[in-house]
Design a protein around this motif. Structure first.
Motif, mmCIF file in Angstrom:
data_model
loop_
_atom_site.group_PDB
_atom_site.id
_atom_site.type_symbol
_atom_site.label_atom_id
_atom_site.label_comp_id
_atom_site.label_asym_id
_atom_site.label_seq_id
_atom_site.Cartn_x
_atom_site.Cartn_y
_atom_site.Cartn_z
ATOM 1 N N LYS A 33 18.391 1.676 -2.190
ATOM 2 C CA LYS A 33 18.112 0.289 -1.826
ATOM 3 C C LYS A 33 17.917 0.110 -0.314
ATOM 4 N N ARG A 34 18.161 1.158 0.453
ATOM 5 C CA ARG A 34 18.016 1.048 1.903
ATOM 6 C C ARG A 34 16.550 1.129 2.321
ATOM 7 N N THR A 35 16.219 0.420 3.393
ATOM 8 C CA THR A 35 14.836 0.393 3.901
ATOM 9 C C THR A 35 14.737 0.878 5.341
ATOM 10 N N ASP A 36 15.797 1.525 5.846
ATOM 11 C CA ASP A 36 15.816 1.946 7.250
ATOM 12 C C ASP A 36 15.548 3.429 7.420
ATOM 13 N N GLY A 37 15.110 4.115 6.368
ATOM 14 C CA GLY A 37 14.894 5.552 6.465
ATOM 15 C C GLY A 37 13.590 5.908 7.154
ATOM 16 N N ASP A 38 13.535 7.136 7.647
ATOM 17 C CA ASP A 38 12.303 7.672 8.242
ATOM 18 C C ASP A 38 11.464 8.302 7.136
ATOM 19 N N VAL A 39 10.240 7.820 7.010
ATOM 20 C CA VAL A 39 9.353 8.267 5.938
ATOM 21 C C VAL A 39 8.392 9.308 6.487
ATOM 22 N N GLU A 40 8.263 10.416 5.780
ATOM 23 C CA GLU A 40 7.340 11.486 6.166
ATOM 24 C C GLU A 40 6.472 11.845 4.969
ATOM 25 N N VAL A 41 5.167 11.711 5.126
ATOM 26 C CA VAL A 41 4.232 12.061 4.063
ATOM 27 C C VAL A 41 4.027 13.570 4.060
ATOM 28 N N ILE A 42 4.251 14.201 2.917
ATOM 29 C CA ILE A 42 4.127 15.650 2.799
ATOM 30 C C ILE A 42 2.717 16.045 2.382
ATOM 31 N N ASP A 43 2.152 15.358 1.406
ATOM 32 C CA ASP A 43 0.836 15.750 0.913
ATOM 33 C C ASP A 43 0.203 14.579 0.188
ATOM 34 N N VAL A 44 -1.123 14.508 0.214
ATOM 35 C CA VAL A 44 -1.899 13.530 -0.549
ATOM 36 C C VAL A 44 -3.004 14.279 -1.268
ATOM 37 N N LYS A 45 -3.023 14.197 -2.592
ATOM 38 C CA LYS A 45 -4.009 14.917 -3.391
ATOM 39 C C LYS A 45 -4.849 13.939 -4.202
ATOM 40 N N LEU A 46 -6.122 14.287 -4.356
ATOM 41 C CA LEU A 46 -7.014 13.486 -5.175
ATOM 42 C C LEU A 46 -6.684 13.696 -6.645
ATOM 43 N N ASN A 47 -6.438 12.605 -7.352
ATOM 44 C CA ASN A 47 -6.095 12.694 -8.766
ATOM 45 C C ASN A 47 -7.357 12.635 -9.626
ATOM 46 N N ASN A 48 -8.022 11.530 -9.630
ATOM 47 C CA ASN A 48 -9.286 11.397 -10.366
ATOM 48 C C ASN A 48 -10.032 10.155 -9.879
ATOM 49 N N ARG A 49 -11.242 10.011 -10.348
ATOM 50 C CA ARG A 49 -12.054 8.842 -10.030
ATOM 51 C C ARG A 49 -12.520 8.189 -11.318
ATOM 52 N N LYS A 50 -12.606 6.866 -11.307
ATOM 53 C CA LYS A 50 -13.091 6.111 -12.455
ATOM 54 C C LYS A 50 -14.130 5.105 -11.988
ATOM 55 N N THR A 51 -15.201 4.998 -12.747
ATOM 56 C CA THR A 51 -16.280 4.057 -12.433
ATOM 57 C C THR A 51 -16.246 2.907 -13.428
ATOM 58 N N LYS A 52 -16.219 1.674 -12.907
ATOM 59 C CA LYS A 52 -16.153 0.496 -13.762
ATOM 60 C C LYS A 52 -17.180 -0.517 -13.297
ATOM 61 N N LYS A 53 -17.559 -1.395 -14.218
ATOM 62 C CA LYS A 53 -18.451 -2.485 -13.856
ATOM 63 C C LYS A 53 -17.720 -3.502 -12.999
ATOM 64 N N LEU A 54 -18.433 -4.066 -12.049
ATOM 65 C CA LEU A 54 -17.838 -5.031 -11.147
ATOM 66 C C LEU A 54 -17.406 -6.260 -11.927
ATOM 67 N N GLY A 55 -16.185 -6.687 -11.744
ATOM 68 C CA GLY A 55 -15.664 -7.855 -12.437
ATOM 69 C C GLY A 55 -14.916 -7.518 -13.696
ATOM 70 N N ALA A 56 -14.968 -6.273 -14.158
ATOM 71 C CA ALA A 56 -14.265 -5.902 -15.380
ATOM 72 C C ALA A 56 -12.808 -5.619 -15.076
ATOM 73 N N LYS A 57 -11.966 -6.035 -16.017
ATOM 74 C CA LYS A 57 -10.526 -5.781 -15.954
ATOM 75 C C LYS A 57 -9.936 -6.276 -14.632
#
Length: 273
Positions: A33-57
């Protein structure tokens, strides 16, 4: 003309570091529940891509926006940094690792002769201009051509690893305490009295001479070892000269202690302004 929305999903791995005054169950139960910690990003990986019509969902789009607003400010900033700046470094990591730092044609180093049991071992080292080890050679006697060839090629492999950036600590951890013959008492080395194998002796000697691992030595150092590689000691011009012409492994980083009796030489080596 139809318009589409392309959604790209990323999987982010990060860690949060908290400082606790006391280590107990009560403090650990509140850590999420604490919000005072130091955050360090280790890695960011591409999961997938999805194409949708504009305005859908539209509902899903609004839900995703809620998730983004709940992310801590530090995490979102570091994710943006990774996606914009660190992508190139992750892609080019293999190219950087392929860089070999070759040894200079004229180099420093030392030769240590020792006897393990009835076998004589000669350890040759080569250093870069800054004193960092970059190559080793191992010569033995009373060994057949096969064993000598194997030891020679083993030393070449270690040297190539050092020149490609493999830390000496990795080799020390891997080969210390390996056991095979010849082994036993060591004569000729003032810091090592026994070894369980030639490799145990070689990397124990390198760890003491280049890494300052006194815990691997069997006898205490004669002088009080000090780390003189700090920036505060770089102001001494004479000490710089000695570091440039002296093998770091040979004197085991004890530059200052080795210069106690060289006062007259120091005066003669002063340059004219």
């Amino acid at each position: 003309m139809k318009k589409y929305v392309v959604e790209t999903y990323y999987t982010c791995t990060f860690k949060t570091v908290h400082t606790l005054n006391n280590l107990n169950d009560a403090e650990l139960s509140k850590i999420d529940k604490r919000t005072d910690g130091d955050v360090e990003v280790i890695d960011v990986k591409l999961n997938n891509r999805k194409t949708k019509k504009l305005g859908a969902k539209k509902e899903e789009k609004s839900n995703n926006s809620k998730i983004d607003t709940n992310l801590p400010y530090k995490i979102t900033n570091q994710i943006n940094d990774l996606t914009s700046e660190k992508k190139d470094s992750l892609i080019n990591a293999k190219v950087k690792n392929k860089a070999r730092f070759k040894m200079p044609d004229r180099r420093k180093g030392y030769i240590q002769k020792a006897q393990i049991g009835d076998h004589k071992v000669y350890l040759h080292t080569g250093e870069y201009d800054d004193g960092k080890i970059g190559e080793i050679f191992i010569d033995t006697n009373k060994e057949g051509e096969l064993v000598k060839a194997m030891m020679n090629n083993f030393a070449i492999a270690i040297s190539l690893g050092l020149q490609y950036g493999v830390p000496l600590e990795e080799y020390v951890d891997a080969f210390i305490d390996t056991k095979f013959e010849p082994s036993g008492n060591v004569n000729g080395n003032d810091r090592i009295l026994s070894a369980s194998s030639i490799l145990d002796y070689v990397f124990r000697e390198l760890a003491i001479s280049y890494l300052g691992k006194e815990e691997l030595a069997h006898t205490p150092s004669i002088v009080n070892t000090k780390n003189l590689d700090n920036e505060n000691n770089e102001d001494d011009k004479f000490l710089k000269i000695v570091k440039n012409i002296t093998s770091k492994g040979f004197i085991r980083s004890n530059y200052k202690e080795k210069l106690v009796d060289l006062t007259d030489v120091r005066i003669n080596l002063k340059t004219k302004n």
